[in-house]
Design a protein around this motif. Sequence first.
Motif, short mmCIF file in Angstrom:
data_model
loop_
_atom_site.label_atom_id
_atom_site.label_comp_id
_atom_site.label_asym_id
_atom_site.label_seq_id
_atom_site.Cartn_x
_atom_site.Cartn_y
_atom_site.Cartn_z
N GLU A 1 0.82 -1.22 0.00
CA GLU A 1 0.00 0.00 0.00
C GLU A 1 0.85 1.26 0.00
O GLU A 1 0.46 2.29 -0.56
N THR A 2 2.00 1.21 0.65
CA THR A 2 2.82 2.42 0.80
C THR A 2 4.26 2.17 0.38
O THR A 2 4.77 1.06 0.46
N ASP A 3 4.90 3.26 -0.03
CA ASP A 3 6.32 3.21 -0.37
C ASP A 3 7.17 2.94 0.87
O ASP A 3 8.25 2.36 0.79
N PHE A 4 6.64 3.34 2.03
CA PHE A 4 7.36 3.11 3.29
C PHE A 4 7.62 1.62 3.50
O PHE A 4 8.74 1.21 3.84
N VAL A 5 6.62 0.79 3.28
CA VAL A 5 6.78 -0.65 3.43
C VAL A 5 7.73 -1.21 2.38
O VAL A 5 8.52 -2.11 2.64
N ALA A 6 7.68 -0.65 1.16
CA ALA A 6 8.56 -1.11 0.09
C ALA A 6 10.03 -0.88 0.42
O ALA A 6 10.91 -1.54 -0.13
N ARG A 7 10.31 0.05 1.33
CA ARG A 7 11.70 0.30 1.73
C ARG A 7 12.13 -0.62 2.87
O ARG A 7 13.29 -0.60 3.28
#
Length: 313
Positions: A83-89
């Motif tokens: 859902e978020t770029d934060f998790v992708a990092r």
Amino acid sequence: MAEITAALVMELRAKSGVGMMDCKKALQETDGDINAAIDWLRAKGLSKAAKKADRVAAEGLVAVASKEVGAGEIGAAIEFNSETDFVARNELFQNAAKSFAQLGLDHATIEGLHGAELEAGKTVQDEVTSMIATIGENMQLRRAARLSVDEGVVASYVHNAVAPGLGRIGVLVALHGGGDKTALRELGRKIAMHVAATAPLSLNTDDLDPAAIEKERQVLTEKAKEEGRPENMIDKIVSGQIAKFQKDVVLTKQPFVMNPDVTIEQLVADTGKELGAPGLHLAGFVRLALGEGVEKVEGPDFASEVASMMGGN
């Protein structure tokens, strides 16, 4: 005891969002009762993922991997959404994307990849479900593609890379033929960069989707009418524009972005001659762009939702 059929397992999986192995176990524990199985999964804390399943997952990563097989190579690309770029990092998410791409080298379809074993008794889909429950965001292993050649290379390029083999756009380019592999891989990488920039619709003119051509024809015909072109000239005008459209969207016919004086087709032919491999040709390409085709819902995103919840405490 009730027979636990594959159809029953799939039905529970669709309703719960939980992995196949856990669904099968739940049905075995509840004698095939779907509703009781859902309660069993909830009690085990496994159905948390189902609560996240309606959230749009358009962020995440595209991952690529490759390996040599004899005189040829295999390349794989996957799109793993969050859902978020934060998790992708997150390192856990990135490592999962890498491992899924590696498994994609041996599985030609997304369905096969979902069912592939990461470890004994645990599939890729099981791992995704577990991550959803642990991290608290919806995630989806959405797409997978694989290319292979029995002689030559499958080169790759990742745009906006956050780590080797991980980024927002992943491209694979298959070059079939002999010649120095280092030189072939460099050529393939340049073409992959070109593909990332131009997003061609097909490899060759014959591969172009007839529906795409017809849609463009309709648009151009309507435009010609709006411009007041003579009725008896419209078909000829549109046919010329369609020919130009095909050159614009067909990879082999496109001018090479690094040297517009040559087409991709000519670039490959010239390189083949230089390497003493006149039969060198483009065998295929794959371009996966993160979130491509996902309809994003207007409204607060996941980060905003969390922030509002924290503000209310």
